[in-house]
Design a protein around this motif. Structure first.
Motif, PDB file in Angstrom:
ATOM      1  N   LYS A   1       0.848  -1.197   0.000  1.00 17.95           N
ATOM      2  CA  LYS A   1       0.000   0.000   0.000  1.00 17.95           C
ATOM      3  C   LYS A   1       0.877   1.239   0.000  1.00 17.95           C
ATOM      4  CE  LYS A   1      -3.871   2.099   2.530  1.00 17.95           C
ATOM      5  NZ  LYS A   1      -4.744   2.001   3.727  1.00 17.95           N
ATOM      6  N   LEU A   2       0.425   2.267  -0.704  1.00 21.42           N
ATOM      7  CA  LEU A   2       1.164   3.522  -0.771  1.00 21.42           C
ATOM      8  C   LEU A   2       0.524   4.551   0.159  1.00 21.42           C
ATOM      9  CD1 LEU A   2       1.613   3.826  -4.632  1.00 21.42           C
ATOM     10  CD2 LEU A   2       3.302   3.027  -2.972  1.00 21.42           C
ATOM     11  N   PRO A   3       1.308   5.260   0.967  1.00 16.10           N
ATOM     12  CA  PRO A   3       0.741   6.313   1.809  1.00 16.10           C
ATOM     13  C   PRO A   3       0.350   7.525   0.976  1.00 16.10           C
ATOM     14  CG  PRO A   3       3.124   6.288   2.020  1.00 16.10           C
ATOM     15  CD  PRO A   3       2.758   5.104   1.164  1.00 16.10           C
ATOM     16  N   ALA A   4      -0.733   8.172   1.359  1.00 17.82           N
ATOM     17  CA  ALA A   4      -1.187   9.355   0.620  1.00 17.82           C
ATOM     18  C   ALA A   4      -0.160  10.475   0.670  1.00 17.82           C
ATOM     19  CB  ALA A   4      -2.525   9.836   1.188  1.00 17.82           C
ATOM     20  N   THR A   5       0.716  10.457   1.692  1.00 16.95           N
ATOM     21  CA  THR A   5       1.700  11.532   1.852  1.00 16.95           C
ATOM     22  C   THR A   5       2.791  11.516   0.789  1.00 16.95           C
ATOM     23  OG1 THR A   5       2.618  10.085   3.574  1.00 16.95           O
ATOM     24  CG2 THR A   5       1.429  12.028   4.313  1.00 16.95           C
ATOM     25  N   ILE A   6       2.851  10.475  -0.045  1.00 11.38           N
ATOM     26  CA  ILE A   6       3.764  10.535  -1.200  1.00 11.38           C
ATOM     27  C   ILE A   6       3.383  11.737  -2.067  1.00 11.38           C
ATOM     28  CG2 ILE A   6       4.280   9.421  -3.430  1.00 11.38           C
ATOM     29  CD1 ILE A   6       4.551   6.822  -2.080  1.00 11.38           C
ATOM     30  N   GLY A   7       2.104  12.068  -2.061  1.00  8.27           N
ATOM     31  CA  GLY A   7       1.627  13.211  -2.836  1.00  8.27           C
ATOM     32  C   GLY A   7       2.148  14.543  -2.352  1.00  8.27           C
ATOM     33  N   ASP A   8       2.793  14.575  -1.166  1.00  6.83           N
ATOM     34  CA  ASP A   8       3.371  15.820  -0.650  1.00  6.83           C
ATOM     35  C   ASP A   8       4.754  16.099  -1.228  1.00  6.83           C
ATOM     36  OD1 ASP A   8       1.125  16.152   0.914  1.00  6.83           O
ATOM     37  OD2 ASP A   8       2.008  15.188   2.671  1.00  6.83           O
ATOM     38  N   LEU A   9       5.311  15.126  -1.959  1.00  6.21           N
ATOM     39  CA  LEU A   9       6.617  15.327  -2.597  1.00  6.21           C
ATOM     40  C   LEU A   9       6.399  16.125  -3.880  1.00  6.21           C
ATOM     41  CD1 LEU A   9       8.096  11.728  -2.103  1.00  6.21           C
ATOM     42  CD2 LEU A   9       8.610  13.779  -0.757  1.00  6.21           C
ATOM     43  N   SER A  10       6.379  17.428  -3.751  1.00  3.60           N
ATOM     44  CA  SER A  10       5.926  18.298  -4.838  1.00  3.60           C
ATOM     45  C   SER A  10       6.877  18.349  -6.027  1.00  3.60           C
ATOM     46  CB  SER A  10       5.703  19.721  -4.300  1.00  3.60           C
ATOM     47  OG  SER A  10       6.895  20.224  -3.714  1.00  3.60           O
ATOM     48  N   CYS A  11       8.128  17.870  -5.876  1.00  2.00           N
ATOM     49  CA  CYS A  11       9.076  17.882  -6.990  1.00  2.00           C
ATOM     50  C   CYS A  11       9.159  16.531  -7.699  1.00  2.00           C
ATOM     51  CB  CYS A  11      10.472  18.259  -6.487  1.00  2.00           C
ATOM     52  SG  CYS A  11      10.589  19.927  -5.815  1.00  2.00           S
ATOM     53  N   LEU A  12       8.419  15.542  -7.209  1.00  2.00           N
ATOM     54  CA  LEU A  12       8.572  14.174  -7.711  1.00  2.00           C
ATOM     55  C   LEU A  12       8.117  14.051  -9.162  1.00  2.00           C
ATOM     56  CD1 LEU A  12       9.539  11.459  -6.501  1.00  2.00           C
ATOM     57  CD2 LEU A  12       7.139  10.877  -6.171  1.00  2.00           C
ATOM     58  N   SER A  13       9.043  13.648 -10.035  1.00  2.00           N
ATOM     59  CA  SER A  13       8.701  13.482 -11.449  1.00  2.00           C
ATOM     60  C   SER A  13       8.699  12.011 -11.865  1.00  2.00           C
ATOM     61  CB  SER A  13       9.677  14.262 -12.328  1.00  2.00           C
ATOM     62  OG  SER A  13      10.984  13.745 -12.215  1.00  2.00           O
ATOM     63  N   ASP A  14       9.504  11.165 -11.186  1.00  2.00           N
ATOM     64  CA  ASP A  14       9.580   9.736 -11.521  1.00  2.00           C
ATOM     65  C   ASP A  14       9.265   8.908 -10.278  1.00  2.00           C
ATOM     66  OD1 ASP A  14      10.625  10.900 -13.759  1.00  2.00           O
ATOM     67  OD2 ASP A  14      12.363   9.583 -13.929  1.00  2.00           O
TER      68      ASP A  14
END
Length: 421
Positions: free
Chosen positions: A192-205
């Motif tokens: 499962k992926l945590p929703a907080t991955i979405g807080d990595l605002s520079c993530l491109s890959d």
């Protein structure tokens, strides 16, 4: 008080003799602490700057010696301290914004001559070599024994790969790496992926190849990943479906979905207008969504899916007469582009409108329609197409919807005429 950042000490007298400063900083550790003056009788508060070339450090007196603070870009980790004597500007950059604010507050107190006992001071001692190393931007860990358990990941990381470490979940320490552009967690056991991955605002890959993922949440599709994510690799997982809002990830260029259990692709996949590379081989796709024809790809791989053999006479009919008031009003909302949302109408109606179907005639249909499938040559949507089957074909079935019986009959009539010709 200590601060790690890039520092340039610019002499303000250089321009008067026709010289310029370098204009770029050096990694340094700044400390504020007490130091005995030359007489050895009084101690004053000094600012000490230690770099890799000068680990012993250079000291600058602070009390009544700061002409001005420049803090306009402090939120970006930048500031300048202008000293009276010597006439230099100490330019700080690439600092943690909160740490920088605290450091400048202590410097202000020292400049005003506040009681040293009330200021958090440090010992002015030489630094170790690793403290003034350039920030680490890339880290690769491909063995469980190398995984850091007692230390944090370098805050400056832009690329992080953690593979073959048998991770069952995403380490929350990774989610504090705000500069992260590429995160590779392939070949682990993540479910499962945590929703907080979405807080990595520079993530491109985001690479999640070969894990145990069973879902990709709506929350991630509605996060800042909408504006940053270019590559998403979800291949070799256990995904059965993708969320309704998946196509909000409109910056996607490369999407890998191979070797999952997907029975369908996202309904509005055509909204991924920047998508150029799509692979969804070895899934359970029986047909492609009608929106698929809006894509403009460079490479497409759908090999190994159990596509049905399309026959216009094989159809699903969800029609009753007369149409319900809800169906008629929903069609009108879509056709007339009437603004709507959960603040105006019930959430379940919003979800229905989100997957409105488009008939050949241009009208929309919501819950009442006729559905069939037509064969489409995939070269219409992609420059390069991997063969769909072992027979060398590049055709695949695409769903088609009709808002009424008359539209469907008109479609059948034109299909029969094309067959005769």
């Amino acid at each position: 008080m200590k601060l790690q950042c890039d520092v340039e000490v610019a002499n303000r007298m250089l321009p008067t003799i026709g010289l310029k400063s370098r204009g770029r900083g050096t990694r340094a550790v700044l400390s504020i602490g007490k130091h005995l003056d030359k007489t050895g009788q009084r101690s004053n508060v000094y600012l000490m700057i230690c770099t890799a070339k000068d680990r012993a450090g250079s000291k600058y007196k602070l009390k009544d010696n700061i002409e001005k603070f420049f803090t306009k870009f402090v939120e970006e980790g930048k500031a300048t301290v202008r000293l009276k004597e010597p006439a230099v500007d100490i330019c700080l950059s690439k600092a943690d914004a909160n740490s920088l604010k605290n450091f400048l507050s202590v410097a202000r107190l020292a400049e005003r001559g506040s009681d040293p006992g009330t200021i958090p001071l440090s010992k002015l001692t030489p630094v170790r070599a690793r403290e003034v190393e350039q920030p680490k931007k890339k880290l690769t860990i491909v063995s469980k024994k190398d995984y850091p358990l007692s230390s944090n990941f370098p805050y400056s990381l832009e690329q992080l790969q953690v593979s073959y470490c048998k991770l069952s979940r995403v380490d929350m320490r990774m989610l504090s790496l705000k500069a992260l552009r590429k995160l590779d967690l392939s070949n682990n056991h993540i479910k499962k992926l945590p929703a907080t991955i979405g807080d990595l605002s520079c993530l491109s890959d985001l690479v999640l190849h070969n894990n145990h993922l069973e879902a990709f949440s709506d929350a991630l599709c509605l996060s800042s990943l909408q504006h940053s994510l270019h590559l998403l690799d979800l291949s070799h997982n256990r995904l059965r479906a993708l969320p309704a809002h998946f196509c909000r990830l409109r910056e996607l260029v490369n999407l890998k979905l191979d070797n999952n259990e997907l029975a369908c692709l996202p309904f509005h996949v055509g909204r991924l207008s920047k998508l150029r590379y799509l692979s969804a081989a070895h899934n359970r796709l029986a047909a492609l969504p009608g929106d698929f024809r809006k894509l403009s790809l460079e490479n497409l791989d759908l090999f190994g899916n159990p596509f049905i053999q399309p026959n216009p006479l094989n159809h699903t009919m969800n029609l009753t007469f007369p149409f319900t008031l809800q169906e008629l009003s929903s069609r009108a909302v879509v056709k007339l582009r009437i603004p709507h949302g959960p603040h105006l109408i019930p959430a379940h109606l919003c979800r229905d409108l989100e997957v409105a179907k488009i008939c050949d005639c241009g009208n929309t249909c919501i819950s009442f329609y006729i559905k069939t499938a037509v064969s489409v040559n995939l070269h219409q949507v992609s420059y390069t197409v991997v063969l769909v089957d072992d027979m060398g074909g590049t055709d695949a079935p695409v769903e088609q919807y009709f808002c009424s019986l008359s539209c469907y009959l008109e479609f059948l009539d034109s299909s029969i005429q094309r067959g005769v010709r």
